[in-house]
Design an enzyme around this catalytic site. Structure first.
Site, PDB file in Angstrom:
ATOM      1  N   ASP A 162      -1.359   1.175  -0.368  1.00 62.10           N
ATOM      2  CA  ASP A 162      -1.096  -0.091   0.304  1.00 62.10           C
ATOM      3  C   ASP A 162      -0.425  -1.129  -0.589  1.00 62.10           C
ATOM      4  O   ASP A 162       0.569  -1.747  -0.197  1.00 62.10           O
ATOM      5  CB  ASP A 162      -2.406  -0.668   0.849  1.00 62.10           C
ATOM      6  CG  ASP A 162      -2.225  -2.062   1.399  1.00 62.10           C
ATOM      7  OD1 ASP A 162      -1.494  -2.211   2.399  1.00 62.10           O
ATOM      8  OD2 ASP A 162      -2.782  -3.013   0.819  1.00 62.10           O
ATOM      9  N   ASP A 165      -3.208  -1.113  -5.571  1.00 65.38           N
ATOM     10  CA  ASP A 165      -4.300  -0.166  -5.766  1.00 65.38           C
ATOM     11  C   ASP A 165      -3.881   1.189  -5.193  1.00 65.38           C
ATOM     12  O   ASP A 165      -2.723   1.416  -4.894  1.00 65.38           O
ATOM     13  CB  ASP A 165      -5.575  -0.677  -5.095  1.00 65.38           C
ATOM     14  CG  ASP A 165      -5.313  -1.146  -3.670  1.00 65.38           C
ATOM     15  OD1 ASP A 165      -4.493  -0.499  -2.976  1.00 65.38           O
ATOM     16  OD2 ASP A 165      -5.896  -2.154  -3.238  1.00 65.38           O
ATOM     17  N   TYR A 320      -8.128  -6.315   5.381  1.00 61.71           N
ATOM     18  CA  TYR A 320      -7.203  -6.382   6.519  1.00 61.71           C
ATOM     19  C   TYR A 320      -8.002  -6.524   7.813  1.00 61.71           C
ATOM     20  O   TYR A 320      -8.075  -5.593   8.619  1.00 61.71           O
ATOM     21  CB  TYR A 320      -6.317  -5.131   6.558  1.00 61.71           C
ATOM     22  CG  TYR A 320      -5.273  -5.098   5.479  1.00 61.71           C
ATOM     23  CD1 TYR A 320      -4.104  -5.853   5.592  1.00 61.71           C
ATOM     24  CD2 TYR A 320      -5.439  -4.318   4.342  1.00 61.71           C
ATOM     25  CE1 TYR A 320      -3.139  -5.838   4.595  1.00 61.71           C
ATOM     26  CE2 TYR A 320      -4.474  -4.288   3.343  1.00 61.71           C
ATOM     27  CZ  TYR A 320      -3.334  -5.060   3.482  1.00 61.71           C
ATOM     28  OH  TYR A 320      -2.375  -5.035   2.487  1.00 61.71           O
ATOM     29  N   GLU A 567       0.938  -9.665  -6.425  1.00 60.49           N
ATOM     30  CA  GLU A 567       0.721  -8.353  -5.806  1.00 60.49           C
ATOM     31  C   GLU A 567       1.672  -8.118  -4.637  1.00 60.49           C
ATOM     32  O   GLU A 567       1.774  -8.947  -3.737  1.00 60.49           O
ATOM     33  CB  GLU A 567      -0.720  -8.190  -5.321  1.00 60.49           C
ATOM     34  CG  GLU A 567      -0.994  -6.779  -4.812  1.00 60.49           C
ATOM     35  CD  GLU A 567      -2.476  -6.525  -4.529  1.00 60.49           C
ATOM     36  OE1 GLU A 567      -2.889  -5.354  -4.582  1.00 60.49           O
ATOM     37  OE2 GLU A 567      -3.206  -7.494  -4.256  1.00 60.49           O
TER      38      GLU A 567
END
Length: 616
Positions: A162, A165, A320, A567
């Protein structure tokens, strides 16, 4: 006897004439003198003189054509001269060095597009192909599914990690694939011009191949789907997991749990949208396209029968969280209608009750913001397309007209003339109202704005109204350009927020694979923390990654541990790719009007029912 003298005059002949030879000779001389005393015609002269030299004819007989000798000479001469000139010119062309005209250099949007697509190569999980073109990545996650005895899905190899990670979240991953497919359907010509059409299709297929593994795709009815592979426990417990450990994906040796869901309408409908949209991208591969359509039908049926939010009460709620599944119903049904032409999906997508539950008839602070959580704005534009180009009429016209009007309102809200959303001093629109990680929402809005502009242009419509004011399509396109330009470096910090684009971009991206060197050293769970906490730039460049972005004051901290700034995510980069390809290349190359309608049957609007009988 009298006879005719051939030399002229009468000749008396007497059979009994006994004249001597001398007399005859003398008589003949008299005859010659008489003949010469007259003018002879040409025939008579020819008898005397024999064959004469003939005059040159004035015409040339070519068999099927008689032409003047002069014209014939001129024609032959001209042909010979033309042949000589042509040969001379050919000789010059062959011998003189050529100056090749190169195509103009690609624009910034095309250059950024090529890099943004590379991010997906870096996020791949599974057995990587030889042409992956990311030198510091290798195969990983080859035990996904097998390491969890509690799941029936034993082959979950593949898909995409995703973000920074190694977790595979199906919800944002499916949204990313839908956005990529949408952009590939609308702008295949621009992808082709950039040399990236096969690349983006390869990226989409890598994801859809994985999604087909996360449920029983061969069945018509299912009772569960995979929601997540990996664990992101942030409590700091003793068990190693994908958030606690900081290691390269290739070095993961701890078990990765599989999260299933049995009541997850939002996830199933989003997965259905991803497969349905991809089936249009791969429509030329009939076997694979039909496989995707079948899977989409199965998933959407499951989403309607097993109601519930996928993130309710599990770990995904932290990362999410889905706020509703009604917008996914409209989104998924719209894509299934385009993929199949089945009007039952269009009827569902245009059901006022579902649209109401999805928030289509009320505002709110986040109204019009497309994201991995809320697809309403995308659904409304997608259905406005149907009205603009096919005009299905009754019974869909009323709700489609409403969606079209609301799309126009959303476009108005993006303009700087209105106060729906604030902007930073540098000009970045604050679609998430100053909260962290703003860029993922900005790129989605830029894509919708450019697409809306191109829809209107394809429909020969010069603009739209915001209240009493009329705005041309150029205005909304300029909004998209200014926002993408900000991301690419036209901002107060002069920083590109796309890694590898320009000379000044983030060097300490929050990403395990990019921050841990590929040096044949396998670090354990905590051993990689030194790379996480290091202030040095990443040893590996995560080309094309769009980071989370600046804050509401245009500030940015290039710090690896601050994921709110550094990120990247799949969903964010998918929106970036879509916006970049929409803006790239020649503006005159617009959308592909027809491909999305390939499966849609001809529209024959049903006449409205007659009015009720009049009663006095």
């Amino acid at each position: 006897m009298y006879g005719r003298d051939p030399w002229g005059g009468a000749l008396e002949m007497n059979a009994t004439d006994s004249a001597t030879d001398d007399d005859r000779s003398r008589n003949l001389q008299d005859f010659d003198k008489a003949a010469l005393s007259r003018n002879l015609d040409e025939t008579q002269q020819s008898w005397l003189l024999g064959p004469t030299e003939q005059k040159k004819k004035k015409y040339v007989d070519l068999g099927c054509l008689i032409v003047s000798r002069k014209v014939f000479k001129w024609t032959v001469g001209c042909i010979i001269a033309a042949a000589l000139i042509a040969g001379f010119v050919t000789l010059i062309v062959k011998t003189v060095p050529r100056h090749r005209h190169h195509n103009p250099p690609p624009d910034n949007y095309t250059l950024a597009l090529r890099k943004a697509l590379m991010f997906f190569n870096a996020q791949r999980s599974g057995k990587l192909p030889k042409h992956n073109n990311v030198s510091w990545r290798g195969s990983s996650g080859l035990q996904d599914g097998k390491s969890d005895d509690s799941t029936m899905f034993k082959n979950l190899v593949g898909g995409y990690y995703d973000a920074g990670d190694a977790i595979k979240f199906n919800f944002p991953q499916s949204f990313a694939l839908t956005m990529l497919s949408w952009s590939a359907i609308e702008y295949s010509a621009k992808y082709e011009a950039a040399g990236e059409l096969s690349h983006v299709k390869d990226i989409i297929k890598w994801g859809t191949d994985y999604l087909l593994k996360t449920f029983n795709s061969s069945a018509d009815t299912i009772d569960r789907i995979v929601a997540q592979v990996g664990k992101g426990d942030t409590s700091g417990g003793p068990d190693p997991n994908d958030h606690y450990c900081w290691v390269r994906p290739e070095d993961i040796d701890y078990p990765r749990p599989v999260t299933e869901c049995h009541s997850c309408s939002d996830l199933a409908a989003e997965m259905a949208a991803a497969l349905a949209s991809a089936s249009i991208v791969f429509k030329d591969n009939k076997v694979y396209s039909q496989k995707l359509v079948h899977g989409a039908r199965t998933l959407f049926k499951f989403s309607r029968e097993q109601r519930g939010r996928y993130s309710s009460g599990n770990e995904a709620e932290i990362f999410y969280n889905s706020t509703s599944y009604w917008d996914e119903f409209v989104w998924g049904a719209s894509w299934l209608y385009y993929a199949t032409g089945n009007s039952s999906y269009l009827q569902l997508a245009t059901t006022p009750g579902i649209a109401k539950h999805a928030g289509a008839f009320w505002g709110g602070p986040d109204y019009g913001v497309l994201s991995w959580d809320n697809k309403l704005a995308g659904s409304q534009l997608l259905l406005s397309r149907l009205r603009l180009f096919l005009s299905p009429g009754y019974p869909y016209e009323e709700i489609l007209s409403t969606f079209h009007n609301q799309t126009s309102i959303i476009m108005c809200s993006f303009l700087p003339f209105f106060s729906s959303f604030n902007r930073t001093k540098g000009g970045l629109i604050q679609l998430n109202h100053g909260r962290p990680q703003p860029l993922q929402y900005v790129v989605n809005a830029a894509f919708l704005a450019t697409l809306y502009s191109d829809y209107l242009a394809a429909a020969d419509t010069p603009g739209w109204y915001c209240g009493p004011n009329f705005y041309s399509t150029n205005v909304i396109r300029e909004f998209a350009q200014t926002q993408i330009d900000y991301i690419l470096g036209k901002n107060p910090r002069k920083m590109s927020y796309v890694v590898g684009f320009g000379n000044h971009y983030p060097k300490r991206v929050h990403h395990r694979g990019a921050s841990v060197p590929k040096n044949k050293v396998k670090y354990n769970c905590k051993g990689g923390w030194k790379w996480r906490d290091s202030s040095k730039p990443n040893p590996n460049t995560l080309v094309g990654a769009m980071v989370a972005g600046p804050d509401k004051n245009d500030g940015f901290h290039d710090v690896r541990t601050n994921y709110n700034y550094t990120e990247p995510t799949l969903a964010g980069n998918a929106g970036l790719v879509a916006a970049l390809v929409a803006l790239s290349g020649d503006k005159s190359v617009g959308i592909d009007k027809n491909t999305i309608f390939s499966a849609v049957p001809p529209m024959f609007p049903t006449p409205p029912p007659p009015p009720a009988a009049w009663r006095p």
